[in-house]
Design an enzyme around this catalytic site. Sequence first.
Site, PDB file in Angstrom:
ATOM      1  N   HIS A 277       4.795-121.323-180.514  1.00 49.53           N
ATOM      2  CA  HIS A 277       4.388-121.818-181.828  1.00 49.53           C
ATOM      3  C   HIS A 277       2.983-121.335-182.148  1.00 49.53           C
ATOM      4  O   HIS A 277       2.095-121.393-181.294  1.00 49.53           O
ATOM      5  CB  HIS A 277       4.400-123.351-181.863  1.00 49.53           C
ATOM      6  N   TYR A 286       7.769-132.880-182.077  1.00 49.06           N
ATOM      7  CA  TYR A 286       8.488-133.462-180.943  1.00 49.06           C
ATOM      8  C   TYR A 286       7.918-134.827-180.561  1.00 49.06           C
ATOM      9  O   TYR A 286       8.638-135.683-180.058  1.00 49.06           O
ATOM     10  CB  TYR A 286       8.455-132.498-179.751  1.00 49.06           C
TER      11      TYR A 286
END
Length: 305
Positions: A277, A286
């Site tokens: 990322h 998350y």
Amino acid sequence: MQGLPLLSDAFENWIDWLRHEKKVSPHTLEAYERDVRDFLSFIRGHIAKEPDLPSLEALRAADFRAYLAYRRSEGLAATSLRRVLSSIRSFYKRQERDKYIHNPYLKTIRTPKAGVKLPRPLSVVDTRDLLDSITDTKEPYWIQNRDAAVLTLLYGCGLRIGEALSLNYDDLPVSDTLTLIGKGNKERIVPVLPAVREALNSYIDQCPYPLKSRGPLFVGRRGKRLSARVIQLKMQALRRNLNLPETATPHALRHSFATHLLEGGGDLRSIQELLGHASLSSTQRYTDLDMEKLLAVYDKAHPKA
């Protein structure tokens, strides 16, 4: 407007720019091309003539909004509308860079707001059941091993399906790590578990085609590079057999990789690196999912809930 190319030529130059200079993924390239072709088709009817570069320069904010409203009326979600607008902006950006046209109105169009979409991972038990059942089919043995290797790689290393299928044979990990080029042409290194290496070796041992150093690691029935669609259909069959939700896609295995690491005590910064990322904000989804799960347990179990 002397010396302007045909719109079709400008379009192909843009596609080449995306493919060779921007190095966007095949999936992104396909989506961008489809979006702009659809936009040009709408403009043809909107202005009642075949569009060219001067007519695209003459468009006003109301024209762009009319197109977005049309796509919204077709049922397109906000996330898809965001991508559509990004596609059109990319096309115009290339034309402005080449000094063919300049349209200031496109920059005034607000990007549609998208709700936060949390990733939907599989549970640890469902993931284990899915990986264990891959070879329980009537497919040739080498194809069973190939599919098992691909899906084990997605879950064991947190890869995107495009990253896994773009690997060449000489990318095969010879140690405990795998180096790959991900989204945005960004290189990252991920650890390779023994189970992943074992799955890869089983596939390679059974593959009936000679795998060459610069050739694809994963091949289809005819020996060509494996298509993502084959793996998507495999997941579709598996989730039906196991009564898993529609969200159980190849990409869900990547989400499962990240979520299970987080639940096991992994820190966000490390997971960000493993996933490739660009920013930590993408990985922080998350933690939202983990909190959502915690609140669901709280609502169910707490006597005051």
